[in-house]
Design a protein around this motif. Structure first.
Motif, PDB file in Angstrom:
ATOM      1  N   ASN A  90       0.972  -1.779  -0.237  1.00  0.00           N
ATOM      2  CA  ASN A  90       0.377   0.284  -0.029  1.00  0.00           C
ATOM      3  C   ASN A  90       1.531   1.430  -0.286  1.00  0.00           C
ATOM      4  N   LEU A  91       0.308   2.111  -0.523  1.00  0.00           N
ATOM      5  CA  LEU A  91       0.992   4.163  -1.030  1.00  0.00           C
ATOM      6  C   LEU A  91       0.475   4.578   0.483  1.00  0.00           C
ATOM      7  N   ASP A  92      -0.273   3.609   1.596  1.00  0.00           N
ATOM      8  CA  ASP A  92      -0.478   4.783   3.100  1.00  0.00           C
ATOM      9  C   ASP A  92       0.600   6.111   3.317  1.00  0.00           C
ATOM     10  N   ARG A  93       2.154   5.038   3.639  1.00  0.00           N
ATOM     11  CA  ARG A  93       2.717   6.220   4.193  1.00  0.00           C
ATOM     12  C   ARG A  93       2.537   7.508   3.121  1.00  0.00           C
ATOM     13  N   GLN A  94       3.118   7.130   1.967  1.00  0.00           N
ATOM     14  CA  GLN A  94       3.746   7.723   0.487  1.00  0.00           C
ATOM     15  C   GLN A  94       2.305   8.642   0.936  1.00  0.00           C
ATOM     16  N   LEU A  95       1.398   8.372   0.183  1.00  0.00           N
ATOM     17  CA  LEU A  95       0.338   9.024   0.227  1.00  0.00           C
ATOM     18  C   LEU A  95      -0.266  10.434   1.588  1.00  0.00           C
ATOM     19  N   ALA A  96       0.219   9.360   2.475  1.00  0.00           N
ATOM     20  CA  ALA A  96       0.082  10.913   4.325  1.00  0.00           C
ATOM     21  C   ALA A  96       1.480  11.729   3.854  1.00  0.00           C
ATOM     22  N   ARG A  97       2.415  11.725   3.430  1.00  0.00           N
ATOM     23  CA  ARG A  97       3.185  12.021   3.145  1.00  0.00           C
ATOM     24  C   ARG A  97       2.830  13.737   2.469  1.00  0.00           C
ATOM     25  N   SER A  98       1.960  13.101   1.242  1.00  0.00           N
ATOM     26  CA  SER A  98       1.784  13.773  -0.154  1.00  0.00           C
ATOM     27  C   SER A  98       0.466  14.691   0.624  1.00  0.00           C
ATOM     28  N   LYS A  99       0.201  14.218   1.207  1.00  0.00           N
ATOM     29  CA  LYS A  99      -1.172  15.445   2.402  1.00  0.00           C
ATOM     30  C   LYS A  99      -0.329  16.322   2.893  1.00  0.00           C
ATOM     31  N   VAL A 122      -0.629  14.130  -7.237  1.00  0.00           N
ATOM     32  CA  VAL A 122      -0.012  13.266  -7.351  1.00  0.00           C
ATOM     33  C   VAL A 122      -0.433  12.400  -7.956  1.00  0.00           C
ATOM     34  N   PHE A 123       1.016  11.351  -8.970  1.00  0.00           N
ATOM     35  CA  PHE A 123       1.040  10.197  -9.542  1.00  0.00           C
ATOM     36  C   PHE A 123       2.122   8.670  -8.845  1.00  0.00           C
ATOM     37  N   THR A 124       1.255   8.037  -9.124  1.00  0.00           N
ATOM     38  CA  THR A 124       1.724   7.111  -8.308  1.00  0.00           C
ATOM     39  C   THR A 124       1.733   5.581  -8.752  1.00  0.00           C
ATOM     40  N   ASP A 125       2.443   4.955  -8.790  1.00  0.00           N
ATOM     41  CA  ASP A 125       2.730   3.306  -9.670  1.00  0.00           C
ATOM     42  C   ASP A 125       2.685   2.263  -8.155  1.00  0.00           C
ATOM     43  N   LYS A 126       1.770   1.773  -9.234  1.00  0.00           N
ATOM     44  CA  LYS A 126       2.783  -0.220  -7.867  1.00  0.00           C
ATOM     45  C   LYS A 126       2.837  -1.158  -9.231  1.00  0.00           C
ATOM     46  N   PHE A 127       4.769  -0.677  -9.539  1.00  0.00           N
ATOM     47  CA  PHE A 127       5.554  -1.694  -9.814  1.00  0.00           C
ATOM     48  C   PHE A 127       7.125  -1.450  -9.594  1.00  0.00           C
ATOM     49  N   SER A 128       7.370  -2.171  -9.869  1.00  0.00           N
ATOM     50  CA  SER A 128       8.744  -2.785  -9.585  1.00  0.00           C
ATOM     51  C   SER A 128       9.823  -1.266  -9.965  1.00  0.00           C
ATOM     52  N   GLY A 129      10.901  -0.676  -9.114  1.00  0.00           N
ATOM     53  CA  GLY A 129      11.677   0.021  -8.975  1.00  0.00           C
ATOM     54  C   GLY A 129      12.370  -0.294 -10.124  1.00  0.00           C
ATOM     55  N   LYS A 130      12.942  -1.178 -11.005  1.00  0.00           N
ATOM     56  CA  LYS A 130      13.571  -2.247 -12.132  1.00  0.00           C
ATOM     57  C   LYS A 130      13.611  -1.470 -13.295  1.00  0.00           C
ATOM     58  N   THR A 131      11.927  -0.840 -13.762  1.00  0.00           N
ATOM     59  CA  THR A 131      12.032  -0.192 -15.371  1.00  0.00           C
ATOM     60  C   THR A 131      11.303   1.471 -14.747  1.00  0.00           C
TER      61      THR A 131
END
Length: 200
Positions: free
Chosen positions: A15-24, A31-40
């Motif tokens: 989940n992105l909760d911690r990062q989205l809380a920071r964005s607020k 806000v732009f989000t991804d649920k993908f590997s950071g290898k690409t």
């Protein structure tokens, strides 16, 4: 001048909760989000952000590895931000946002170069360990080299089917040219020649 926040986790189950809380907290405009590997860097959220940003904007992430886990990709992204005139703020690198833009950029560049040195050093260590491992395996007679993808005994099911199909067509003469045979099975001509050498 917009504040853009980019958040990423590696898989759908995270989940992105911690990062989205920071964005607020920072009152991000977008806000732009991804649920993908950071290898690409081939990620829809990252691509959309790169199309959205304009000169004078600020991009914020909680850590550099949210942008990418690949040092060279981070380098390219940071350079792209510079070229556009976008400031990058990395939350877990407080020394890169002192308020002095020249100092901030210098510190960020230094941190990225340090990451590059560490990454390169680790790659060299891995290569050396692999080389030593191969030498030891050769001495024991246990080293067989890299497994072939396209072979009769391949553990790759798709590779084995491609090999068998090419063998069947080649031995039956059921092809117009080698280039056509390679295209039929979706492989390069170099790969085809390696397969034909195994068949012969």
């Amino acid at each position: 001048m917009a504040l853009i926040f980019y958040a990423r986790v590696s898989s759908q189950g995270q989940n992105l909760d911690r990062q989205l809380a920071r964005s607020k907290e920072v009152k991000a405009d977008k806000v732009f989000t991804d649920k993908f590997s950071g290898k690409t860097t081939n990620r829809p959220g990252l691509k959309a952000m790169l199309q959205f940003i304009r000169e004078g904007d600020t991009v914020e992430v909680i850590s550099l590895d949210r942008l990418s886990r690949n040092y060279q990709d981070i380098q390219h992204l940071v350079q792209r931000f510079k070229d556009i005139g976008v400031k990058l703020v990395v939350d877990d690198l407080p020394q890169t946002h002192t308020g002095n833009e020249l100092v901030d950029q210098f510190m960020l560049d230094m941190m990225i170069n340090l990451m590059g040195f560490v990454a390169q050093n680790e790659r060299e260590k891995i290569k050396e360990r692999q080389r030593q491992g191969i030498e030891q395996a050769k001495k024991r007679g246990a080293y067989k080299g890299r497994a072939k993808k396209y072979a009769a005994d391949s553990s790759d099911r798709e590779g084995k089917l491609v090999f068998e199909g090419i063998k069947r067509d080649y031995q039956a003469g059921d092809y117009q040219s080698k280039a056509q045979l390679a295209r039929k099975y979706g492989i390069s001509r170099q790969q085809l020649y390696r397969i034909l050498n195994l068949i012969k």
